[in-house]
Motif scaffolding. Structure first.
Motif, PDB file in Angstrom:
ATOM      1  N   ALA A  51     -20.194 104.778 123.320  1.00  0.00           N
ATOM      2  CA  ALA A  51     -20.459 105.864 122.128  1.00  0.00           C
ATOM      3  C   ALA A  51     -21.374 106.041 121.699  1.00  0.00           C
ATOM      4  CB  ALA A  51     -19.009 105.378 121.533  1.00  0.00           C
ATOM      5  N   TYR A  66     -15.548 109.769 122.851  1.00  0.00           N
ATOM      6  CA  TYR A  66     -14.655 108.901 122.838  1.00  0.00           C
ATOM      7  C   TYR A  66     -13.898 110.249 124.235  1.00  0.00           C
ATOM      8  CZ  TYR A  66     -15.029 103.882 121.148  1.00  0.00           C
ATOM      9  OH  TYR A  66     -16.214 102.948 120.693  1.00  0.00           O
ATOM     10  N   GLU A 120     -10.403 104.902 117.511  1.00  0.00           N
ATOM     11  CA  GLU A 120     -10.599 104.788 118.527  1.00  0.00           C
ATOM     12  C   GLU A 120     -11.355 103.824 118.340  1.00  0.00           C
ATOM     13  OE1 GLU A 120     -12.078 109.489 118.565  1.00  0.00           O
ATOM     14  OE2 GLU A 120     -13.118 108.100 117.808  1.00  0.00           O
ATOM     15  N   GLY A 172      -9.699 107.429 125.263  1.00  0.00           N
ATOM     16  CA  GLY A 172     -10.509 105.671 123.958  1.00  0.00           C
ATOM     17  C   GLY A 172      -9.538 105.957 122.580  1.00  0.00           C
TER      18      GLY A 172
END
Length: 566
Positions: free
Chosen positions: A346, A384, A436, A460
């Protein structure tokens, strides 16, 4: 009397009236001439003068005018006596007299045509009534002889000979093409007519010959011969001809027409306009000549882009008649990067490139998890929520190409929210921890409680709700972790105070009262300070005294404030 129609009968009557000659003195005979028509081979009735009363006649005589003009008696009937016949050989067994004095002539022949006279003798006068007999016969059918099998364009050819036999008078013949009358123009249409008379029967045979120079559009035309006669309806006979001509043009057809794409079967068809049409052709395939017999098509299977180019076809016996066609085989190739399964952290960037190689204009569409995207995906900073399967489709007509990649966003979990609220029944506190991360983070709490719900792990993201019943002030901590790291957040939770609504009102009232008292004490203190400061320069003793009073007042305010907080 056998007449053709009432119209004929009317005509005969007018004829008789027109030719009657009435004498000035009654001692002379009245002579009338009437035309009579009868049918060949049938019994013909020749009337006596319809205006003469023959019932009381003293004598009735029928006579016939010979070819030399002299009269020939046929039959004589005196009053109250049998008829006396003096018949020549031509009328034997065929002549009789009817009750109304008409002459009956059976098996009518053309040789019977001539003048027949009816003479009536009365006590006061002598009458003569002449009848001119015409025997009619319709033609015996209609036939076309010497029929042409085919016509060649621009070549004058005898199409046929049409014959209407044994008629009287001679039949009239007309030629038609597709029900349109043909006229002799001395150029492409020649019509000759001939009438022959049989010397024995005196019947006429009409013959008409048509010579015709055909055009291309005459192929399949219907040519009709029509005979008309005074007796009966028109009679027709017809012929359908094939017009032959050499090929003048050649056309090359390609199937499918557009778009032709790689993998298709391509059919080449060579079409010539000759009649009969040619059945063998040469196909010229990019430098190679292939001869095809008894058909006019050639098929190339599973074509590739290399098959694009010019194709030709021609007649085997006439290379000058040739047709060509430029063929384009459409193709489509794509290259998508990245492809397969892509794992990214990410916050990182991901560049997506789609290279397209095609022969014509095309369309591009994108999907994420089978849902259509409005734009091409771009990832300057991956989140995510970007996780999923991305698929692109490029289309060129019926040709289509697809490519895809799966983006998996990984990273240490981060708590995005930690919140609290009371349950609907007010018996416990509900703590909500949202986080997340990928892989799926584990969620732990630092106190005992009850897990209420946990959302499905998607993109996520995970949400967990936790219930606690605090008996004292608590600091609750939510911790999320996976192989990449962990994150924690805390929240303060106060215990429940079980008081009644009246007690709550009382407490509120007390607090408000203390607040008012504090304000009043503060105001008095402020006035006191103001007054004391005005005389502070007089003595030091007074100043010290004021300081002590000020301290006591501050302590009092602080004490009241503490009570208000309680």
């Amino acid at each position: 009397m056998h007449l053709l129609s009432a119209r004929c009968a009317c005509a005969l009557l007018i004829h008789a009236l027109f030719f009657c000659q009435v004498p000035l003195l009654s001692s002379f005979a009245v002579k009338c001439i009437q035309s009579v028509r009868g049918l060949y081979g049938e019994t013909i009735e020749i009337p006596c003068d319809p205006f003469i009363q023959t019932e009381n006649a003293m004598m009735i005589k029928w006579k016939y005018e010979k070819k030399d003009g002299s009269p020939q008696d046929l039959i004589v009937k005196s009053k109250d006596q049998d008829a006396l016949m003096t018949l020549p050989d031509a009328f034997k067994k065929r002549v009789s007299m009817a009750a109304n004095s008409s002459l009956l002539l059976s098996d009518g022949k053309l040789t019977d045509q001539g003048t027949f006279t009816c003479m009536v003798v009365t006590s006061t006068n002598i009458f003569e009534h002449q009848n001119k007999l015409e025997v009619l016969k319709s033609p015996e059918g209609l036939e076309i002889f010497d029929k042409a099998q085919e016509l060649e364009i621009g070549k004058l050819t005898k199409l046929g000979v049409c014959t209407a036999k044994n008629a009287n008078p001679a039949a009239e013949i007309m030629w038609l093409k597709n029900n349109q009358a043909l006229m002799d123009d001395g150029k492409g249409i020649f019509i000759t007519k001939d009438v022959k008379v049989d010397l024995d029967t005196l019947l006429s045979t009409t013959t008409s010959t048509l010579k015709y120079s055909a055009q291309k559009e005459d192929d399949g035309a219907v040519f009709t011969c029509r005979a008309t006669h005074i007796v009966g309806e028109p009679v027709t006979s017809w012929i359908t001809l094939t017009v032959t001509y050499s090929p003048e043009t050649v056309e090359l057809l390609v199937t499918p027409q557009d778009p032709l794409v790689e993998g298709d079967n391509m059919t080449l068809e060579c079409v010539a306009d000759g009649n009969p049409a040619p059945t063998s052709f040469n196909f010229h395939l990019k430098g190679e000549t292939i001869k095809v017999e008894n058909k006019n098509v050639f098929t190339i299977t599973n074509v590739t882009r290399d098959a694009s180019g010019e194709y030709k076809c021609s007649l085997i016996d006439d290379r000058g008649l040739e047709a060509s066609k430029n063929v384009t085989v459409n193709y489509l190739d794509i290259n998508l990067r990245p492809s397969g399964r892509i794992e990214k952290l990410a916050g990182e960037a991901l560049e997506v490139t789609l290279q397209i190689y095609s022969s014509a204009a095309h369309s591009v569409s994108w999907k994420k998890n089978n849902r259509i995207l409005e734009n091409e995906p771009k990832f300057p900073k991956i989140a995510y929520s970007d996780s999923g399967v991305y698929e692109c489709e490029v289309a060129l007509g019926p040709l289509s190409r697809k490519a895809s990649f799966e983006l998996v966003v990984q990273g240490a979990p981060v708590i995005s929210s930690l919140s609290k609220h009371s349950s609907d029944d007010g018996k416990y506190k509900v703590l909500t921890c949202e986080a997340e991360g990928f892989p799926k983070p584990a969620v732990t709490w630092n106190i005992n409680g009850t897990l209420i719900t946990e959302s499905p792990f998607s993109n996520g993201k995970i949400i967990q709700k936790f219930a606690v019943v605090p008996s004292e002030n608590l600091t609750v901590q939510c911790t999320v972790s996976n192989k990449f790291g962990s994150d924690s957040k805390s929240i303060d939770v106060l215990p429940y105070t079980h008081v009644s609504r009246d007690q709550t009102k009382l407490v509120v009232g007390v607090v408000l009262g203390l607040l008012v008292a504090t304000v009043l004490i503060g105001l008095a203190y402020w006035l006191y300070l103001k007054k004391s400061k005005q005389g502070s320069w007089k003595t030091a003793e007074n100043e010290n005294g004021s300081s002590e009073e000020e301290k006591k007042l501050e302590e009092k305010v602080e004490e009241n404030s503490q009570k208000a907080e309680v």
